[in-house]
Design an enzyme around this catalytic site. Sequence first.
Site, PDB file in Angstrom:
ATOM      1  CG  HIS A 107      -1.990  -0.939   1.293  1.00  0.00           C
ATOM      2  ND1 HIS A 107      -2.246  -1.756   2.367  1.00  0.00           N
ATOM      3  CD2 HIS A 107      -2.957  -1.230   0.378  1.00  0.00           C
ATOM      4  CE1 HIS A 107      -3.304  -2.513   2.124  1.00  0.00           C
ATOM      5  NE2 HIS A 107      -3.745  -2.226   0.914  1.00  0.00           N
TER       6      HIS A 107
ATOM      7  CB  CYS B 255      -3.769  -0.685   8.513  1.00  0.00           C
ATOM      8  SG  CYS B 255      -2.858  -1.643   9.675  1.00  0.00           S
TER       9      CYS B 255
HETATM   10  C1  CIR Z   1      -4.103  -7.488   3.559  1.00  0.00           C
HETATM   11  O1  CIR Z   1      -3.330  -8.168   2.903  1.00  0.00           O
HETATM   12  O2  CIR Z   1      -5.010  -6.855   3.043  1.00  0.00           O
HETATM   13  C2  CIR Z   1      -3.931  -7.459   5.064  1.00  0.00           C
HETATM   14  N1  CIR Z   1      -3.331  -8.682   5.494  1.00  0.00           N
HETATM   15  C3  CIR Z   1      -3.094  -6.299   5.496  1.00  0.00           C
HETATM   16  C4  CIR Z   1      -3.781  -4.988   5.307  1.00  0.00           C
HETATM   17  C5  CIR Z   1      -3.056  -3.856   5.926  1.00  0.00           C
HETATM   18  N2  CIR Z   1      -3.684  -2.643   5.594  1.00  0.00           N
HETATM   19  C6  CIR Z   1      -3.085  -1.467   5.570  1.00  0.00           C
HETATM   20  O3  CIR Z   1      -1.902  -1.362   5.841  1.00  0.00           O
HETATM   21  N3  CIR Z   1      -3.804  -0.412   5.220  1.00  0.00           N
END
Ligand code: CIR
Length: 279
Positions: A175, A273
Amino acid sequence: MLEYAICRELPRSFEACVTAVDNTASPIDISLALKQHEAYVEVLKKHVNQLIEVPADEGHPVAVAPDCCFVEDTCVVVKETAVLNRLGHTSRQKEIQGIEQALQKVSSIKTIVHMSSQDETATVDGGDCMLIGDHLYVGLSARTNRQGADVLQKAFIGACKVVILDTLQNSETLHLKCLVSPLNVDTLVVCSAQAGKALLKEMKEKSGINYNAIEVPDQVPANILALGPDFVVIQKNFPESEKILNEELSKRGYKFEALDMSELIKADGALTCCSVLIP
Ligand code: CIR
């Protein structure tokens, strides 16, 4: 003080989460993960007027539920409008259930747009979206596509300028906010690796804004959580980056707290997140 934050309980099934980036990471210690998430929520409680806590979603198959604590990805809020995203990974798309109710509790939000009803090919993860002043940067990535950026552009017309960034598309980075995060409207924390530098260059060129950058050598601590005008949460356990942040934040008059998020990092989660912040 920030008016609202939305966060979501960490489900027990988080234990089954695996990292997309580093598959050599050791298994998640669920008790430690729960403690780390609790410590994060405690910090939010001190710095936000109204914390909206969404219950964990244990009701889906394992592939869906574990990521639900990463609420940042589910929506983008600018002024009176919230967009409920169509998340980039199909296993996460049902996470918006539960978040809509939370957004309805935010008095400043007048319109909630469902991305899926605008374009069923659009995808956006909130981790690719960064609002700085009146610029909303949207990084195209493996999770966020052009159609998704277009839906945001339409939904936020008159509310902010949407700046679409291409740099992430050919990188391994999950991201946008894995590489860069805002301290305030003038200053960003950026990972000093090539991908971070390229991203900052593109942001400056496309916005015409010459942001100040605090460069840190590691990627994880480039993701800070600025809670209000003088308080920041940073990552523990990255000594070199922590030393730089310590110096740079103190110099600028910020107070900060370092949190150990080792178990959430194993699932590619970081600081921003785990919450949606609404001024
Ligand atoms: C994913 O792969 O979508 C989750 N395991 C991690 C998401 C983390 N989100 C973020 O940093 N905004």
